[in-house]
Each structure stands twice: as C-alpha cells, then as structure tokens.
Design a protein around this motif. Structure first.
Motif, short mmCIF file in Angstrom:
data_model
loop_
_atom_site.label_atom_id
_atom_site.label_comp_id
_atom_site.label_asym_id
_atom_site.label_seq_id
_atom_site.Cartn_x
_atom_site.Cartn_y
_atom_site.Cartn_z
N ALA A 55 0.89 -1.18 -0.21
CA ALA A 55 0.03 -0.16 -0.05
C ALA A 55 0.88 1.15 -0.06
CB ALA A 55 -0.95 0.08 1.15
N ARG A 56 0.41 2.40 -0.43
CA ARG A 56 1.02 3.57 -0.76
C ARG A 56 0.20 4.71 0.13
NH1 ARG A 56 6.55 2.88 -2.44
NH2 ARG A 56 6.14 0.99 -3.75
N VAL A 57 1.02 5.44 0.91
CA VAL A 57 0.50 6.50 1.40
C VAL A 57 0.71 7.81 1.14
CG1 VAL A 57 0.29 7.56 4.16
CG2 VAL A 57 0.64 4.94 3.54
N LEU A 58 -0.31 8.67 1.15
CA LEU A 58 -0.22 9.96 0.77
C LEU A 58 -0.81 10.85 2.12
CD1 LEU A 58 -0.94 12.10 -2.09
CD2 LEU A 58 -2.16 12.82 -0.08
N CYS A 59 -0.02 11.74 2.68
CA CYS A 59 -0.25 12.27 4.09
C CYS A 59 -0.01 13.91 4.26
CB CYS A 59 0.23 11.56 4.94
SG CYS A 59 2.05 11.49 5.25
N ILE A 60 -0.45 14.42 5.26
CA ILE A 60 -0.01 15.77 5.60
C ILE A 60 0.83 15.63 6.71
CG2 ILE A 60 -1.71 17.11 4.55
CD1 ILE A 60 -3.13 17.46 7.02
N GLY A 61 1.65 16.69 7.15
CA GLY A 61 2.33 16.78 8.42
C GLY A 61 1.79 17.65 9.36
N PRO A 62 2.49 17.89 10.32
CA PRO A 62 1.64 18.91 11.39
C PRO A 62 1.48 20.36 10.69
CG PRO A 62 3.46 17.85 12.34
CD PRO A 62 3.42 17.44 10.72
N ALA A 63 2.35 20.56 9.69
CA ALA A 63 2.00 21.96 9.09
C ALA A 63 0.72 21.82 8.10
CB ALA A 63 3.09 22.15 8.00
N GLY A 64 0.31 20.90 7.75
CA GLY A 64 -1.07 20.76 6.94
C GLY A 64 -2.19 20.59 7.78
N GLU A 65 -1.82 20.20 8.88
CA GLU A 65 -2.81 19.92 10.17
C GLU A 65 -3.28 21.46 10.75
OE1 GLU A 65 -1.85 17.48 13.60
OE2 GLU A 65 -1.32 15.84 11.91
N ASN A 66 -2.14 22.38 10.68
CA ASN A 66 -2.33 23.54 11.35
C ASN A 66 -2.70 24.78 10.18
OD1 ASN A 66 -1.73 23.10 13.92
ND2 ASN A 66 0.34 22.80 13.29
N LEU A 67 -2.88 24.26 9.28
CA LEU A 67 -3.47 25.13 7.98
C LEU A 67 -2.31 26.11 7.38
CD1 LEU A 67 -7.17 25.76 8.72
CD2 LEU A 67 -6.18 23.62 8.11
N THR A 68 -1.01 25.88 7.70
CA THR A 68 -0.06 26.79 7.19
C THR A 68 -0.01 26.95 5.76
OG1 THR A 68 1.46 25.84 9.06
CG2 THR A 68 2.54 26.84 7.17
N LEU A 69 0.13 28.17 5.27
CA LEU A 69 -0.26 28.41 3.97
C LEU A 69 0.49 27.92 2.92
CD1 LEU A 69 -1.07 32.11 4.21
CD2 LEU A 69 -2.56 30.38 4.04
N TYR A 70 2.09 27.39 3.04
CA TYR A 70 2.56 26.62 2.23
C TYR A 70 2.97 25.14 2.53
CZ TYR A 70 6.20 29.15 4.52
OH TYR A 70 7.23 29.72 5.58
N SER A 71 2.03 24.65 3.21
CA SER A 71 2.04 23.21 3.75
C SER A 71 2.00 22.29 2.31
CB SER A 71 1.24 22.97 4.77
OG SER A 71 -0.23 22.98 4.64
N ASN A 72 2.62 21.14 2.50
CA ASN A 72 2.47 20.28 1.25
C ASN A 72 2.11 19.02 1.57
OD1 ASN A 72 4.63 19.30 2.47
ND2 ASN A 72 6.01 20.02 0.89
N LEU A 73 1.82 17.98 0.83
CA LEU A 73 1.33 16.52 0.95
C LEU A 73 2.74 15.78 0.50
CD1 LEU A 73 -1.66 16.57 -1.52
CD2 LEU A 73 -1.66 17.14 0.88
N MET A 74 3.07 14.76 1.13
CA MET A 74 4.09 13.84 1.08
C MET A 74 3.40 12.54 0.58
SD MET A 74 6.97 12.25 3.34
CE MET A 74 6.39 10.69 3.68
N ASN A 75 3.86 11.71 -0.45
CA ASN A 75 3.50 10.63 -0.72
C ASN A 75 4.81 9.81 -0.92
OD1 ASN A 75 3.65 11.98 -3.39
ND2 ASN A 75 4.08 10.07 -3.89
N ASP A 76 4.73 8.26 -0.58
CA ASP A 76 5.76 7.56 -0.73
C ASP A 76 7.10 7.93 0.17
OD1 ASP A 76 4.57 5.54 -2.35
OD2 ASP A 76 4.65 7.08 -3.70
N GLU A 77 8.14 7.81 -0.60
CA GLU A 77 9.28 8.37 0.34
C GLU A 77 9.87 9.53 -0.06
OE1 GLU A 77 10.87 6.87 2.49
OE2 GLU A 77 10.98 4.82 2.40
N ALA A 78 8.93 10.59 0.54
CA ALA A 78 9.20 12.11 0.35
C ALA A 78 9.18 12.49 -1.12
CB ALA A 78 10.75 12.40 1.02
N ARG A 79 8.25 12.07 -1.71
CA ARG A 79 7.77 12.73 -3.09
C ARG A 79 6.67 13.62 -2.66
NH1 ARG A 79 11.58 11.60 -6.19
NH2 ARG A 79 10.37 13.26 -7.30
#
Ligand code: SF4
Lengths: 619, 91
Positions: free
Chosen positions: A158-182
C-alpha cells in the motif's frame, strides 16, 4: 476509451458518502487527463469565490492515460485545488508510486469534498473504500504517519499520501508527502487537506487498465525508456541528482543568491552541489515508478548535529534554503530540508520566506523584538533549522514566516515589496529571469503563480530549432527578448500536456510532440495530431486563466517584483534585464488575451470553450 | 598562445575533464577552437558539435571571459577563458 477506467471516485467527508461516477469520454478527448482534466472538473463544479479552506472546496487527485503503463516515470499524479497561498487555481505534481496504485485501484480521479467532523484518513483497496479515524495520527510527522498506516493496514504494497503538522495547522505553504518524500509541493495543498480533517490517503490497487495498442505501446515505451537511460545530459541527473545545477549553472547566474540580489559564484554554490553530495553523504539514488533516470537522492549524515538517514535535497531546496539565504553548508540545508519534509512544508516557499526575512532584518525593517530574539542574519543556519517547527505549528516568529513572502511584505510595508520575490503570492523558483529572459514572461503568466514547471522555457533558449513540430524554429539567445512570448506559450503548453498524461518533466526532455502524440494515441485509441496536442495545451491554459480571472487575477498581476527587474552587478547575467512588457505584448497577442488579462471571446470560441464565455462576459 | 577551456555538466563528465589549457595559434577564433576540440576528442565531440553545420547539436551556452558569445568568428586572445555550459536541468 482505452487507457482509462472512466471512473471518478467521489468522497464527501461531511456526509461520508462515497460514490463512483462515470467521466464522459469527451473530457478525455478535450483534456486528456491529469491536471487538465482536473481543472475542467473543478471548473464545472466549484465556484471560484469559494475559500480554499471551506468544506465546499474541492481537492482532486488525477492520473492520466499512461499512468501505471510500462512507460518510465508514469507513476506520477496531479493534485488540483484552489490555493490558499495564492487564491487562484493550482495544480501540483508528484512522483513515486502512489499514482500508480490509485490508477490500478480502478480510478482516474479521486475527488474529495466536505469536512470530516473528526480527523480521518481514507483507505482505498480496489473497490473497498473506507473513511477511518485518524485521531491517533494527529501530530505525527509525514514519515511517522506513513509508517503507522503501512503497519495498520498490514499491506506493505500500500502507498500512503499524507500531511504533516503544517498541513494540520493550515500553514499556507504546507504540502503533501507520498511514498518516500515525494512531495506535492507548491501552493499549499497540505492546508486544504488539513481543513477537511483529512490526514492521509492509503491506496493499493491490483487491477490493470487496458491500453489500446498494448504491444506497440510497450515497444515504444521501452524505446523511450532507453533514451532516458542513455542520454548524456540525463546521465548527470542520475549521478548527481538535480543538485548538479549547483555545480553547473553558476556561470550563467541562473542560481539566485542573497534574496536575488547577487550574481551566483562558485564558492557559494559548489559546496551545495551534487558532486559534494555524492562524495560525502549519498547512500544511493532513488527512482519513481519504472523510472530509468532515478534523479532522487538518499543521503546519510552519520556524525554531528545534523545526523539523518533520509531522502536528500533537490536543487530547488538547495537554492531556496541555501544560496538564497547565503548558507552553503550542505549538511545543514539537507537536515533542514528533511525537517520540512517531515513537518510538511514547501521548501521553496520556506527558504524564500527566510531569505526575505533576513533582508528585512538587515535593512532594520524587522527588529529583534519582532523576530522574538531570533537573529535573522545572512548565513545563519541555526535559524534555517530551528524555524521549521515554529512555522509548521504557527508558533513564535515562525507564525509570521509561515505567511509567505507576499503577506509578510504587506504587513512590513516600507517598500519591502521591492524585494518581496513572488508572483501572485507564489515564491519564485530558483531560476533567474535575468539569466534566461524567457523566465520573465513565463513566471509572470504561469497559471499558478511563479513556476518553472509550468513551462521550462529556458531549455528552449540557446538551442537550435527548439520545437520544430510546433513551429518553433531558429535560435534564441538567452539575453534577447525576441520570440520569448511565443517560447513561453509553447513551453507552458508542453507542460500542460505532460501534466495531463501524466509523465515526468525529466523524461520528457528526450521526447518530441510526436512522441507524446504517439504515446497518447497508442494508449487510448485517439487519433490526435501534434497540432491538436498544442491546441489542447492552449485550451487548458485558457480554462485555467478563466478560473483565475474569476478569482480576481488581472493583467496587473502578470508581473515580476522590482528585484527581478533590477540588474545584477556581477556574474554571468550582470547588467542584463528582461523586457517584460515586450514579452507580455507578444504573449497576450498569441494567447488572445485582452488588455485586462482576460481571454477574448474569439479565443475561447476557437478552443471550443463557448460554455465558459458567459461566466466571463456576463460579469 | 595559451587559452583556457572549462567544461560543465555532462560535457565535463563526457570528456572526462574540467579545466584545460590549450595551445592555439594566434588569430584563433571560437569556430577554429571547436574544430580543434573536434580533432582532440573526435568521436565524442562530434556527438555534440555538428562539424558541417557549425552548430551545437544539443543546446549549449558558450561564454568567453564571462560573456555569452554567439559569433563563431569571435577572436580569442592570450589567456581567454572559454566556458561551455549545457542547458539547465533541475527542479
Ligand atoms: S526523473 Fe526523478 S522525479 Fe522524474 S520520475 Fe524519475 S526519479 Fe521521479
């Protein structure tokens, strides 16, 4: 039509309703897939005035007709959303394997709407789609989230795409990570996902979409894969990664230094280069799905305060967090970049914001009181490392830096806009328009704000007959404005097409428009021509523009900050400044845009976009 | 006269060398230099430089003493530093 499932998986997180919908065939014919299809779907369904963080905002994940095929680099996917950072429509790309799994699960598009009433993640295992609690994942870094979910779902494939704490806190330039830091890096998709209370999407697919000319496609794909594997320029990319730009581009001054105020020089850039990385910390290089290039790095720092064993930094990161801030410590930049990946921050925007703050501090536009005691001096690598967490959690001075360059400048005022380097709120990527003039019209008009990936126009400069298939013949020196508007249009169209297929830019360096047409036709059974392909590029550019116009974008926003139109005093672009007005005049004419920046009725009609004319002209 | 030549990117990898000093005749132009390089690195250089059309097959920036030069008749002088840079790649 072959090459697609013609399926859209719709998940409404408010109602928890999950539905499968058909995508009309005409959409594939007119928009191919990927970003272009996503933009059409968003255009159809989302009011441009909607706040990107509102439950009504859409978040789309879109694959293309060659996704999961034998073509190298075809594991990519596109994410389309209204950007909280720029307030306009954004499409962002990522590699790895996640896109392959989504396609193999039987979907071309995943559309997410609404807002869950508690933190959730989505799991997609072919037909089994579930919304599950993510309470236990909140606060975890991207890497921790991924590991947790792989274990929880007991499926190593299975492959995972997720957010980190920055995304949880709605930081304006927060990103998504999938697999190994893509990373789905730009425009702030992490916050959009966070605003929906959606922490992650796990996906695994076991099906295989049928291609129209299966055998022929395979043969042709293998031929192209071999080209990618053996091209001399690409070999360097494999050996040194994108960091090789630091080794090789400094003589042209394409690498920005000290918040774009100084021409690049080797003493600053070589310590951040791919050669040093290879010699000192490279563990191995990493490739996305079926990729014969493998440009990504895995690095290991065994001693000292920057110890890490993780994906290494790309050129853009080394520029934004390195030369732009006058930091040339490869270990410090690699470590800070790793923290950005873990907390889920876009490294270009983060580094650019730090560099801007450093210049403000130097000019005394920011005081020690305002920085809460942090000495924002040039070259201060501790700042680079320490602020990541603060930005992600919107704490202390990090809360301010997390606003990005445009908003910081609007608060500071005092002429700071002159060196606030962004276009439409998007921090400028690490290539200088004074080094390659086509970047000027390209950045100014790029549909998502300053972007080098929505048209890598500079590769067509200093080149003989750059795209003969699209009638771009001749030779255009980098320090001339002639034909740069046309180059920008074609470079953007090229990017729209590869983002619709969806393939990696680096693989596309070896391809011509004929190759792209061949791939699409063999995959789908369509009968596109090279000129038709260019027209599809024009169509998607126009539709994106119409959406942005309805968000408020006008001609005045197609601009560059004063800093980028001020000559450098040293380096390989000294005393050179692009004539942006000249380039834009040509570009507007070719695109058929009116003086205020809106696509003309006739240009929209020509592209078969009659249905959007009323949206634009009735207002 | 002696001039210096510096290769970047895959050119450097390809020809296996970074900075070279080269003895060239007085009155040597940029065009003459490329023919000379074609002689020295024959099989490798011809993949990059089209001997007949006098153009680079792949995009290249040619700088002399830090300035872009597009004119093959450009006259080199004692100590000139000629720099060959492939197009930028990276993102
Ligand atoms: S070239 Fe790099 S980014 Fe592109 S698909 Fe291959 S490994 Fe991924």
């Amino acid at each position: 039509m072959k090459g697609y499932w013609s399926k859209l998986l719709r998940i409404d997180l408010t109602t928890e309703k999950i539905t499968n919908e058909n995508i009309p065939q005409s959409y594939f014919e007119d928009y191919i897939g990927g970003s272009c299809l996503g933009i059409r779907l968003i255009y159809d369904e989302m009011d441009p005035s909607i706040d990107p963080f509102s439950p009504e905002a859409l978040l789309l994940f879109v694959t293309g007709p060659v996704t999961a095929s034998p073509l190298g680099t075809a594991g990519r996917f596109q994410v389309v959303f209204k950007s909280p950072q720029t307030g306009i429509l954004c499409d962002s790309s990522s590699g790895g394997f996640w896109g392959t799994e989504l396609k193999n699960a039987g979907y071309d598009v995943l559309l997410i709407k609404g807002k869950a009433n508690h933190p959730v993640y989505i799991s997609i295992f072919d037909d089994v789609v579930q919304i599950r609690s993510a309470e236990h994942l909140m606060g975890l870094t991207t890497f921790e989230t991924r590991d947790h979910l792989i274990e929880e779902n007991r499926n190593l494939k299975a492959r995972v795409l997720c957010i980190g704490p920055a995304g949880e806190n709605l930081t304006l330039y927060s990103n998504l990570m999938n697999d190994e830091a893509r990373m789905v890096g730009r425009g702030g998709p992490g916050g959009v996902m966070g605003s929906k209370n959606l922490k992650a999407i796990v996906v695994r697919g076991t099906r295989k979409v049928e291609l129209f000319g299966e055998e022929e496609f395979k043969k042709f794909a293998i031929h192209l894969n071999k080209l990618s594997a053996t091209a001399p320029g690409i070999d360097n990319l494999r050996k040194y990664g994108t960091a090789e730009v630091m080794d090789n581009a400094w003589p042209t001054s394409d690498i920005p230094v000290k918040n774009w105020s100084v021409g690049s020089y080797e003493e600053l850039t070589l310590p951040l280069g791919g050669k040093l990385m290879k010699a000192t910390m490279l563990k191995h290089h990493v490739g996305c799905y079926h990729c014969t290039i493998g440009c990504s790095r895995w690095v290991q720092i065994r001693e000292g305060k920057y110890q890490m064993d993780a994906p290494g930094p790309e050129y853009e990161t080394l520029g934004a967090m390195g030369t732009l801030c006058m930091i040339n410590d490869l270990e410090a930049v690699s470590y800070a970049a790793h923290l950005c990946n873990a907390y889920g921050l876009d490294t270009i925007s983060y580094g650019s914001s730090i560099a801007f703050a450093m210049e403000c501090y130097e000019k005394r536009l920011l005081t020690d009181q305002e920085t809460e005691g942090i000495r924002m001096t040039w070259g201060n690598k501790d700042v680079l490392v320490d602020l990541v967490k603060q930005v992600a959690y919107k704490e202390g001075f990090g809360k301010f830096v997390g606003l990005g360059v445009k908003r910081m400048s609007e608060i500071i005022k005092k002429d700071s806009d002159k060196f606030a380097v962004h276009v439409k709120g998007m921090e400028v990527p690490m290539h200088d328009p004074r080094a390659y003039f086509s970047w000027a019209s390209n950045y100014a008009t790029s549909p998502r704000g300053a972007c080098h990936l929505h048209g890598m126009s500079a590769i067509y400069e200093n080149s003989n007959d750059p795209i003969p298939d699209w009638d771009l013949k001749g030779y255009y020196p980098r320090h001339s404005n002639e034909t740069k508007g046309k180059i920008t249009r074609l470079a953007q169209n090229w990017s729209h097409i590869i983002d619709s297929m969806v393939v990696c830019y680096f693989a596309s360096f070896q391809m011509t428009p004929s190759d792209l047409v061949n791939l699409i036709n063999l995959a789908t059974g369509m009968n596109l021509s090279v000129m038709k392909l260019c027209e599809i590029g024009d169509r998607i550019n126009a539709l994106h523009r119409v959406f942005n116009y309805r968000c408020g974008t006008r001609a005045i926003d197609d601009n560059l900050p004063e800093r980028l139109l001020t000559p450098l005093e040293s380096g390989g672009a000294a005393n050179q400044v692009p004539d942006l007005d000249y380039q834009l005049k040509e570009y507007y004419e070719i695109r058929g845009w009116e003086k205020d920046g809106k696509p003309s009725k006739s240009s929209l009609q020509k592209l078969g976009l009659d249905d959007v004319i009323n949206d634009l002209y009735s207002r | 006269m002696i001039i210096k030549i510096r290769f970047f990117g895959y050119f450097e990898e390809y020809l296996g060398t970074g900075i070279n000093e080269l003895e060239v005749p007085f009155g040597c132009t940029l065009g003459n230099l490329f023919y000379l390089l074609a002689d020295i690195w024959s099989d490798k250089f011809v993949k990059i430089w089209d001997y007949d059309k006098k153009i680079f097959i792949t995009p290249f920036i040619v700088m002399v003493d830090g300035h872009d030069i597009h004119d093959l008749d450009y006259l080199l002088t004692e100590g000139s530093l000629v720099t060959l840079i492939p197009p930028i790649v990276g993102g």
